[in-house]
Motif scaffolding. Sequence first.
Motif, PDB file in Angstrom:
ATOM      1  N   LEU A 144      14.779   7.741  -5.984  1.00 32.34           N
ATOM      2  CA  LEU A 144      13.732   7.062  -5.017  1.00 32.34           C
ATOM      3  C   LEU A 144      13.497   5.800  -5.076  1.00 32.34           C
ATOM      4  O   LEU A 144      13.394   5.216  -6.241  1.00 32.34           O
ATOM      5  N   ARG A 145      14.034   5.187  -3.909  1.00 29.82           N
ATOM      6  CA  ARG A 145      13.833   3.810  -3.935  1.00 29.82           C
ATOM      7  C   ARG A 145      13.000   3.153  -2.558  1.00 29.82           C
ATOM      8  O   ARG A 145      12.920   4.036  -1.748  1.00 29.82           O
ATOM      9  N   VAL A 146      12.556   1.975  -2.879  1.00 33.38           N
ATOM     10  CA  VAL A 146      11.715   1.428  -1.583  1.00 33.38           C
ATOM     11  C   VAL A 146      12.271   0.120  -1.154  1.00 33.38           C
ATOM     12  O   VAL A 146      12.926  -0.522  -2.140  1.00 33.38           O
ATOM     13  N   GLN A 147      12.178  -0.154  -0.039  1.00 33.23           N
ATOM     14  CA  GLN A 147      12.789  -1.606   0.700  1.00 33.23           C
ATOM     15  C   GLN A 147      11.840  -2.110   1.558  1.00 33.23           C
ATOM     16  O   GLN A 147      11.153  -1.405   2.433  1.00 33.23           O
ATOM     17  N   ASN A 192       0.778  -1.354   0.094  1.00 27.80           N
ATOM     18  CA  ASN A 192       0.022  -0.039   0.076  1.00 27.80           C
ATOM     19  C   ASN A 192       0.572   1.204  -0.013  1.00 27.80           C
ATOM     20  O   ASN A 192       0.562   2.253  -0.753  1.00 27.80           O
ATOM     21  N   GLU A 193       2.080   1.257   0.693  1.00 30.75           N
ATOM     22  CA  GLU A 193       2.812   2.411   0.679  1.00 30.75           C
ATOM     23  C   GLU A 193       3.566   2.657  -0.694  1.00 30.75           C
ATOM     24  O   GLU A 193       3.663   3.731  -0.989  1.00 30.75           O
ATOM     25  N   VAL A 194       4.069   1.632  -1.194  1.00 30.65           N
ATOM     26  CA  VAL A 194       4.514   1.862  -2.519  1.00 30.65           C
ATOM     27  C   VAL A 194       3.715   2.564  -3.283  1.00 30.65           C
ATOM     28  O   VAL A 194       3.843   3.166  -4.363  1.00 30.65           O
ATOM     29  N   THR A 195       2.375   1.804  -3.366  1.00 29.24           N
ATOM     30  CA  THR A 195       1.288   2.492  -4.325  1.00 29.24           C
ATOM     31  C   THR A 195       1.011   3.825  -4.021  1.00 29.24           C
ATOM     32  O   THR A 195       0.801   4.720  -4.989  1.00 29.24           O
ATOM     33  N   PHE A 196       1.095   4.316  -2.780  1.00 22.05           N
ATOM     34  CA  PHE A 196       0.902   5.646  -2.563  1.00 22.05           C
ATOM     35  C   PHE A 196       1.865   6.649  -3.037  1.00 22.05           C
ATOM     36  O   PHE A 196       1.824   7.590  -3.687  1.00 22.05           O
ATOM     37  N   TRP A 197       3.101   6.092  -2.695  1.00 22.56           N
ATOM     38  CA  TRP A 197       4.496   7.044  -2.892  1.00 22.56           C
ATOM     39  C   TRP A 197       4.815   7.100  -4.526  1.00 22.56           C
ATOM     40  O   TRP A 197       4.857   8.022  -5.091  1.00 22.56           O
ATOM     41  N   ARG A 198       4.245   6.046  -5.364  1.00 27.53           N
ATOM     42  CA  ARG A 198       4.318   6.007  -6.538  1.00 27.53           C
ATOM     43  C   ARG A 198       3.394   6.939  -7.251  1.00 27.53           C
ATOM     44  O   ARG A 198       3.873   7.756  -7.928  1.00 27.53           O
ATOM     45  N   ALA A 199       2.215   7.014  -6.711  1.00 28.88           N
ATOM     46  CA  ALA A 199       1.276   8.087  -7.138  1.00 28.88           C
ATOM     47  C   ALA A 199       1.684   9.400  -6.741  1.00 28.88           C
ATOM     48  O   ALA A 199       1.507  10.265  -7.971  1.00 28.88           O
ATOM     49  N   ILE A 200       2.146   9.768  -5.778  1.00 28.66           N
ATOM     50  CA  ILE A 200       2.428  11.278  -5.746  1.00 28.66           C
ATOM     51  C   ILE A 200       3.696  11.605  -6.083  1.00 28.66           C
ATOM     52  O   ILE A 200       4.077  12.946  -6.409  1.00 28.66           O
ATOM     53  N   ALA A 201       4.622  10.684  -6.487  1.00 32.98           N
ATOM     54  CA  ALA A 201       5.855  10.860  -7.323  1.00 32.98           C
ATOM     55  C   ALA A 201       5.578  11.047  -8.664  1.00 32.98           C
ATOM     56  O   ALA A 201       6.119  11.460  -9.339  1.00 32.98           O
ATOM     57  N   GLU A 234      13.265  -7.709  -2.172  1.00 37.40           N
ATOM     58  CA  GLU A 234      12.765  -6.656  -1.133  1.00 37.40           C
ATOM     59  C   GLU A 234      13.182  -5.223  -1.593  1.00 37.40           C
ATOM     60  O   GLU A 234      12.811  -4.141  -0.837  1.00 37.40           O
ATOM     61  N   PHE A 235      13.728  -5.040  -2.672  1.00 35.08           N
ATOM     62  CA  PHE A 235      14.112  -3.775  -3.113  1.00 35.08           C
ATOM     63  C   PHE A 235      13.497  -3.309  -4.570  1.00 35.08           C
ATOM     64  O   PHE A 235      13.090  -4.299  -5.297  1.00 35.08           O
ATOM     65  N   ALA A 236      13.161  -2.079  -4.885  1.00 35.42           N
ATOM     66  CA  ALA A 236      12.676  -1.690  -6.046  1.00 35.42           C
ATOM     67  C   ALA A 236      12.776  -0.062  -6.193  1.00 35.42           C
ATOM     68  O   ALA A 236      13.271   0.598  -5.219  1.00 35.42           O
ATOM     69  N   SER A 237      12.975   0.373  -7.473  1.00 36.63           N
ATOM     70  CA  SER A 237      13.043   2.006  -7.429  1.00 36.63           C
ATOM     71  C   SER A 237      11.799   2.662  -8.306  1.00 36.63           C
ATOM     72  O   SER A 237      11.010   1.836  -8.683  1.00 36.63           O
ATOM     73  N   LEU A 238      11.604   3.558  -7.574  1.00 34.34           N
ATOM     74  CA  LEU A 238      10.424   4.562  -8.295  1.00 34.34           C
ATOM     75  C   LEU A 238      10.753   5.265  -9.272  1.00 34.34           C
ATOM     76  O   LEU A 238      11.611   6.265  -9.569  1.00 34.34           O
TER      77      LEU A 238
END
Length: 247
Positions: free
Chosen positions: A54-57, A19-28, A41-45
């Motif tokens: 910007l990256r997520v873990q 859910n957090e990746v979805t939110f931050w992807r949207a606002i970015a 466990e890793f991905a980039s926006l």
Amino acid sequence: MAVRWLSAFLDFSHEDFSNEVTFWRAIAGSTVSPARGAHREFASLEPFNGDPHLRVQRVDSGDGGVHLDLHVDDVSESVSHATTLGATIVSKNPEVVVLHSPGGFSFCLVPWHGESERSRPIRWPGDTISIIDQLCIDVPAAGFDTECDFWAALTTWPWRQGISPEFRNLRRPPEMPLRVLLQRVGSDHIGGHLDLASTHPEEEVARHEGWGATVVEHHRFWTVMADPIGRRYCITHRNPRSGNLSG
């Protein structure tokens, strides 16, 4: 030590990751790269232009937070430099060394893979332009001067006074995708948050509320927001291209 690129990492728990990746992807205004890492466990926006900063873990324990990756030519040499300045090593593997600043803020030294093109801000419906372009380190007052001097020495970017005494920012080179701001806070715990620059903060706030964020408090040049799980960040009235204050 030459810092070639900066990345901000958003660290999320297993429960909140999707859910957090979805939110931050949207606002970015970004897409999400394929997952990588031993446990995916890793991905980039991924921005629509330029290299990702910007990256997520997904983390195994705790609520997560935010940390900074410094991309360098020689990790081993950079680790030696950082520890000489007062950093402490948390963990090592061939691709990344995790360290703490003198005040306890987490950062990583990682190999540079040629990232060089800053992404351009996103133009949204209604003509608002914005970009997530700043990591703010929230530093307890007792260690503020030491922390500012550490980051200036580590990056070789001198700090300069901000709009009020509790803010200092590093003079980043123009090719760097992220600004680093240091804020003196009343808490006894060091932390960090992301800041977004926007030409029309009121419209930006409304858009974020539509994605599930809430307003925490308003200030003259910024609005403190909380994302859907309560993680704080700021929408600031700054020029998205230069990073300078507007208005």
